[in-house]
Design an enzyme around this catalytic site. Structure first.
Site, PDB file in Angstrom:
ATOM      1  N   HIS A 263      45.940  43.549  32.234  1.00 35.72           N
ATOM      2  CA  HIS A 263      45.719  41.656  32.977  1.00 35.72           C
ATOM      3  C   HIS A 263      45.232  40.639  32.550  1.00 35.72           C
ATOM      4  O   HIS A 263      45.348  39.686  31.401  1.00 35.72           O
ATOM      5  CB  HIS A 263      45.869  41.455  34.371  1.00 35.72           C
ATOM      6  CG  HIS A 263      46.770  40.394  35.029  1.00 35.72           C
ATOM      7  ND1 HIS A 263      47.752  39.956  35.464  1.00 35.72           N
ATOM      8  CD2 HIS A 263      45.899  39.664  36.026  1.00 35.72           C
ATOM      9  CE1 HIS A 263      47.649  38.700  35.680  1.00 35.72           C
ATOM     10  NE2 HIS A 263      46.367  38.321  35.770  1.00 35.72           N
ATOM     11  N   GLU A 264      43.619  40.746  33.094  1.00 32.40           N
ATOM     12  CA  GLU A 264      42.177  39.887  32.535  1.00 32.40           C
ATOM     13  C   GLU A 264      42.567  39.686  31.178  1.00 32.40           C
ATOM     14  O   GLU A 264      42.432  38.749  30.622  1.00 32.40           O
ATOM     15  CB  GLU A 264      41.083  40.269  33.329  1.00 32.40           C
ATOM     16  CG  GLU A 264      41.562  40.642  34.131  1.00 32.40           C
ATOM     17  CD  GLU A 264      42.117  39.338  35.481  1.00 32.40           C
ATOM     18  OE1 GLU A 264      41.896  38.605  34.916  1.00 32.40           O
ATOM     19  OE2 GLU A 264      42.516  39.391  35.994  1.00 32.40           O
ATOM     20  N   HIS A 267      44.631  37.086  29.742  1.00 37.28           N
ATOM     21  CA  HIS A 267      44.294  36.107  29.884  1.00 37.28           C
ATOM     22  C   HIS A 267      43.186  35.362  29.183  1.00 37.28           C
ATOM     23  O   HIS A 267      43.241  34.109  28.544  1.00 37.28           O
ATOM     24  CB  HIS A 267      44.068  35.147  31.523  1.00 37.28           C
ATOM     25  CG  HIS A 267      44.040  35.963  32.470  1.00 37.28           C
ATOM     26  ND1 HIS A 267      45.117  34.575  32.938  1.00 37.28           N
ATOM     27  CD2 HIS A 267      44.661  36.715  33.856  1.00 37.28           C
ATOM     28  CE1 HIS A 267      45.944  34.634  34.045  1.00 37.28           C
ATOM     29  NE2 HIS A 267      45.079  35.980  34.490  1.00 37.28           N
ATOM     30  N   GLU A 293      49.171  32.833  32.995  1.00 32.76           N
ATOM     31  CA  GLU A 293      49.759  34.074  34.461  1.00 32.76           C
ATOM     32  C   GLU A 293      50.879  34.664  33.213  1.00 32.76           C
ATOM     33  O   GLU A 293      50.995  35.750  33.365  1.00 32.76           O
ATOM     34  CB  GLU A 293      50.264  33.829  35.426  1.00 32.76           C
ATOM     35  CG  GLU A 293      48.908  33.541  36.527  1.00 32.76           C
ATOM     36  CD  GLU A 293      48.194  34.553  36.768  1.00 32.76           C
ATOM     37  OE1 GLU A 293      48.337  35.881  36.551  1.00 32.76           O
ATOM     38  OE2 GLU A 293      46.950  34.587  36.720  1.00 32.76           O
TER      39      GLU A 293
END
Lengths: 495, 495
Positions: A263-264, A267, A293
């Site tokens: 997830h990160e 980003h 997001e």
């Protein structure tokens, strides 16, 4: 290019460098700093905020912005000027002393939250959280006047420029029209299907860390421009040229840490893909948190939970953790990672029940901001709404209304962007696969480059040169909507 | 208290917070940052320097300083005002654009140095180092005019306020009058004595790290207000409330890492002991680098190499590393840690040959600053002087003139403070033991508290309220001199 425009670029360069420094110090605070450094760090962050605010609020800034426009600017410069104006409107709305008070209160509350959460002590956190809320409302009121919006929309606009709550209400209403019954159907169906085999631990932190690094590399993370560390709450911090992502480890369950890393990393790829030529200018920044997001969820939810990528990930897991074959095959991992089960914790939620966590927070924070609810009533309201939306009641506040860092750190109006981002992710991933049909096969080889290449061109590289909807229309043919998300849900979870 | 004084306190508070932020970013650059973050970090550090410089150079600053004095200030406020004036004189001497150029050049050269040193590539480093030197001379000239000193003394004054090179010349001459023959005698005598048993490795990094943490605790380091990490060049960074020390590890030799940790812990204790009431005011800062080095060398050289403390350390080493009894007894460790042997590397030098490393650097940097030598001639001059002073010729520049970070980072005029600090350390430790005779016995139990209590009161807590010599006279009865250092040498190494 006018002299006024050149002078604005120099000023905003400095403003953005101050904000970048704040980004590094925030990362350090979460990942490195001992508790005793908190007071000094609060003052450092507040000083940076105040100095940046003083620069934005310079008495001649409005005149410069007025004078800088004109036909001699190219499209990016015009967009840059528009973003400068946005920053200026937000900045001048709030007086310096309020900016400083908010920064100090948020830093201090964030530190208190770490201890209070561990002790399940909402009453202990309440005074500091109340201060943060009151100051946020005060700032929101000031911005609402400047922007001509409601107080809540003014806070929302900080995270998702031009998004308004009436649009969220209608998007969320569309979601609510199909999600509850769809969720119940999926849970019922999964009961009758083969249950996933859960790989058995323990999974040593050092091995999880290595797997995380390997998967970051697969996604395309450049370790010459970033790091992976540990913090209480996973996040992506730092700056585009030095992206600092964090995760947290549970030796009994590797899922959370690894998916957190992916997830990160999503980003981080967005930050790294922002145009180098516009570093430290407002137009060179990420478009907003909905778009941000969308990039993390695109990597975590769309790409990494695809059966294709899980084929590759299974090999990585097996090589790292060893153990039973059955647990690591793609079919089993896919069943594991698409298991739908209502739970207490937002960051651990599956993608079907996740929107309910966001809708709950969106409603509660609006009620708090609009003065319809007292902060002391939050735990009760939280637990009641968890019962209604997800059918479960939190046993404590630790895993209830105290689970997230957002409110203690003053980020009211942020939560909706998670679900708006999930919608955008579905929409963007569908368009990417349509444009580059080789994406799924590449993912099965652990190769994100076709996907990242397309995202770089169609999303990352556009930075803030256009609005979220304009970028989405160019990339996907549509403004932000629910359709692709719904199609994705039905495709992955439907009967 | 005048309004002018109050306004100055507010301004210097901000200036010091900016400098504290720079301290955190410097630590991060050395201990955490990936190489790709270097350009952005350079700009961040330069921006902080420029903004602090703009604040110091505010047009009304001179008038405020003029207006702030008077009988209504107490002694600390008067000293604070004097330090503000010192900062202002140093600050206004150098134009903003030169400050920015220096900061950018130093950060960029520091990063280049890491690679060039590893590659033994002095020629590759030369252009960036030349830029740093040229800019340092330019700044030194400007400061020399403001202070009424020579260029070299103006640079020196940045690190050791009020120290001048004629005094250094006379102190170093006193050293040179006895050190060469004394060193030769000690080496000769040690040949005839029992040779120390060198504990055999490997010493795993994780175990060395644990030993380092244990000894930091013994010295009194507060881990709620600091950390230990790894960097190429050990240093003490951060801020008084969050002291970040670093070391580097060699798995074949634990000596260097552990003594490095003790050295930096001495620096850290000074920072932590500065008066909390004067945080972020000039008077609340450490007195200068001579005093700072005295505190690190007092812990490393005076206290930690005493036979008393080595009794305790031996037990810690044995428990951690295991192995042969004979290696870990205090007598052997004392022989090991007092072994005198000329070597290439300053930071690994014993305390008898250390001054020669400093005298060499002092002479070479003066020649470079005063234009008596070209930078391209540095490697040759270095190697020649190493031969003269220590009887050895470096096989390469990596372990010759490129071994230290000081010059690449722009710290010309810093080196003398190491040996001035060693003299001060001997003088202070002798006075501390005279005042508190229980110190040696406490050290044998691993208890630094009597020593640290005395230092806190007589050195740390005085911060910059008095000059180095005034503090030394109050604490030891004498201004800075060679006598105590000579007595220490004779006592520890003499026949």
């Amino acid at each position: 290019m006018t002299d006024a425009y050149k002078s604005l670029e120099a000023r905003f360069r400095r403003i953005n460098v101050l904000s970048d420094i704040g980004g590094m110090l925030h990362w350090d605070m979460a990942a490195m700093m001992p508790n005793g450094g908190a007071n000094a760090r609060s003052e450092q962050l507040a000083t940076l905020d105040v100095m940046a605010n003083e620069l934005v609020n310079a008495p001649d800034m409005g005149d410069l912005i007025e004078a800088a426009g004109g036909e001699n600017l190219d499209a990016w410069q015009k967009a840059n000027l528009a973003e400068m104006k946005r920053n200026w409107v937000h900045g001048t709305a709030v007086p310096s002393d309020l900016v400083e008070k908010m920064s100090l209160a948020a830093t201090s509350c964030e530190v208190a939250w770490r201890g209070a959460r561990a002790d399940n002590d909402f009453a202990g956190l309440l005074p500091k959280l109340q201060t943060v809320l009151d100051l946020s409302i005060e700032a929101g009121k000031a911005k609402a006047e400047a922007l001509g919006t409601s107080v809540y929309d003014a806070l929302l606009d900080q995270y998702d420029p031009m998004m308004r709550s009436d649009r969220i209400d209608s998007l969320f209403a569309e979601l609510e029209a199909f999600l509850p019954s769809f969720t119940a159907e999926v849970i019922e169906r999964q009961k009758s299907e083969q249950a996933p085999t859960r790989p058995t631990g323990p999974f040593p932190v050092s091995v999880q860390n290595k797997v995380g690094l390997d998967l970051m590399k697969a996604v395309g993370f450049d370790f010459d421009h970033g790091r992976l560390d540990i913090s209480h709450h996973p996040f992506c911090g730092g700056i585009p040229d030095d992206v600092r992502i964090t995760t947290r480890y549970d030796e009994n369950d590797f899922t959370s840490a690894i998916m957190g890393v992916l997830h990160e990393t999503g980003h981080a790829m967005y930050e790294r893909g922002l145009p180098g030529a516009w570093r430290n200018q407002p137009v060179g920044k990420a478009r907003g948190m909905t778009m941000h997001e969308s990039q993390s969820l695109l990597v975590e939810m769309q790409a990494s939970r695809s059966e294709e990528f899980l084929t590759y990930a299974g090999l990585v897991f097996k090589a790292a953790f060893g153990g039973d074959d059955a647990a690591w095959n793609a079919g089993n991992l896919h069943r594991l990672y698409t298991r739908v089960e209502p739970g207490l914790i937002r960051v651990d939620a599956d993608e079907v029940t996740y929107p309910a966590h966001v809708i709950l927070r969106y409603r509660l924070e609006r009620a708090l901001i609009e003065g319809d609810m007292k902060l002391a009533d939050l735990p009760g309201a939280w637990n009641e709404m968890m019962g209604k939306l997800l059918g479960i009641t939190p046993p404590d506040d630790k895993d209830g209304c105290m689970q997230d860092i957002h409110w203690p750190s003053g980020a009211w109006g942020y939560f909706p962007t998670y679900t708006l981002g999930a919608m955008a992710a579905a929409q963007i991933f569908a368009a990417a696969k349509k444009a580059k049909p080789e994406i799924p096969a590449a993912l099965a080889r652990g190769d994100f480059s076709p996907l990242m290449g397309w995202l770089g061109e169609n999303i990352h590289g556009k930075a803030s040169s256009k609005s979220t909807d304009e970028i989405l229309i160019e990339a996907t043919g549509q403004p932000l909507g629910v359709a692709a998300f719904k199609a994705h849900m039905e495709n992955r979870y439907g009967g």
